[in-house]
Design an enzyme around this catalytic site. Structure first.
Site, short mmCIF file in Angstrom:
data_model
loop_
_atom_site.label_atom_id
_atom_site.label_comp_id
_atom_site.label_asym_id
_atom_site.label_seq_id
_atom_site.Cartn_x
_atom_site.Cartn_y
_atom_site.Cartn_z
CG HIS A 162 -1.76 -1.15 1.43
ND1 HIS A 162 -2.06 -1.67 2.66
CD2 HIS A 162 -2.40 -1.93 0.53
CE1 HIS A 162 -2.86 -2.71 2.52
NE2 HIS A 162 -3.07 -2.90 1.23
CE LYS A 181 2.05 3.82 5.16
NZ LYS A 181 1.62 2.54 4.60
CE1 TYR A 212 -0.84 2.75 8.82
CE2 TYR A 212 -1.12 0.78 10.14
CZ TYR A 212 -1.55 1.62 9.13
OH TYR A 212 -2.69 1.31 8.42
CG ASP A 252 -4.33 -5.80 0.33
OD1 ASP A 252 -4.68 -4.64 0.02
OD2 ASP A 252 -3.83 -6.08 1.43
#
Length: 183
Positions: free
Chosen positions: A62, A72, A132, A168
């Site tokens: 992603h 991130k 995250y 996904d």
């Protein structure tokens, strides 16, 4: 807290200092001053928390596109994952190469992933919690991804029978992705 830059420019492994005693442990998950001292000025605006049940769950690959591209800081609070970042920055010495590292509740490692990388992970234990921080809010219109098993990336996933979301599984191959990121 110690920060170690990988061979991928801007991709850092963070080893927090863990203070243990008979009660348990304490650590700093993030320290803005330490990051700035290492040339990583970042302004996180959102924290995310995901749970995955079972070994072999794959989430990814992603990313978000500009103007909502995200840096991130990722880590695991329960279980263990094989964390993967793919450099999509045109002109980078590691362009289209992948980096992987085991992140676990036991090793406390964090990974700082700069803008311009696709990210994913696979679970290595039955119970997994993944945390995250991101420096841009979630923007569905800027959401993008690349198929997890793209042969051009040749990522060394460990799962024999991976479990993925329908979303996904429908991600396009690398050949269908025109990267807007420059190094």
């Amino acid at each position: 807290m110690e920060l170690f830059e990988t061979e991928f420019p801007g991709l850092w492994v963070i080893e927090p200092t863990v203070y243990r005693d008979k009660r348990g442990f304490f650590l700093e998950s993030f320290n803005r001053v330490v990051f700035e001292r290492n040339g990583l000025p970042v302004d996180f605006v959102q924290d995310n928390h995901s749970y995955s049940s079972g070994v072999g769950v794959i989430r990814g690959l992603h990313l978000q596109l500009p103007p909502y591209a995200q840096a991130k800081l990722v880590w695991v609070t329960r279980g263990a994952v094989n964390d993967v970042a793919v450099d999509l920055r045109k002109g980078s010495p590691t362009y289209l190469k992948s980096f992987s590292i085991e992140l676990s509740a036991a090793n406390f490692r964090r990974l700082f992933i700069p803008k311009g990388f696709a990210h994913g992970y696979e679970t290595l234990t039955d119970e997994n919690e993944f945390m995250y921080k991101v420096d841009a809010p979630y923007a569905p219109d800027c959401e993008a991804g690349i198929r997890w098993d793209d042969p051009d990336l040749a990522i060394g996933w460990k799962a024999k029978e991976p479990v993925l979301s329908d979303k996904d599984l429908a991600l396009p191959p690398l050949s269908g992705f025109d990267s807007p990121f420059d190094f």
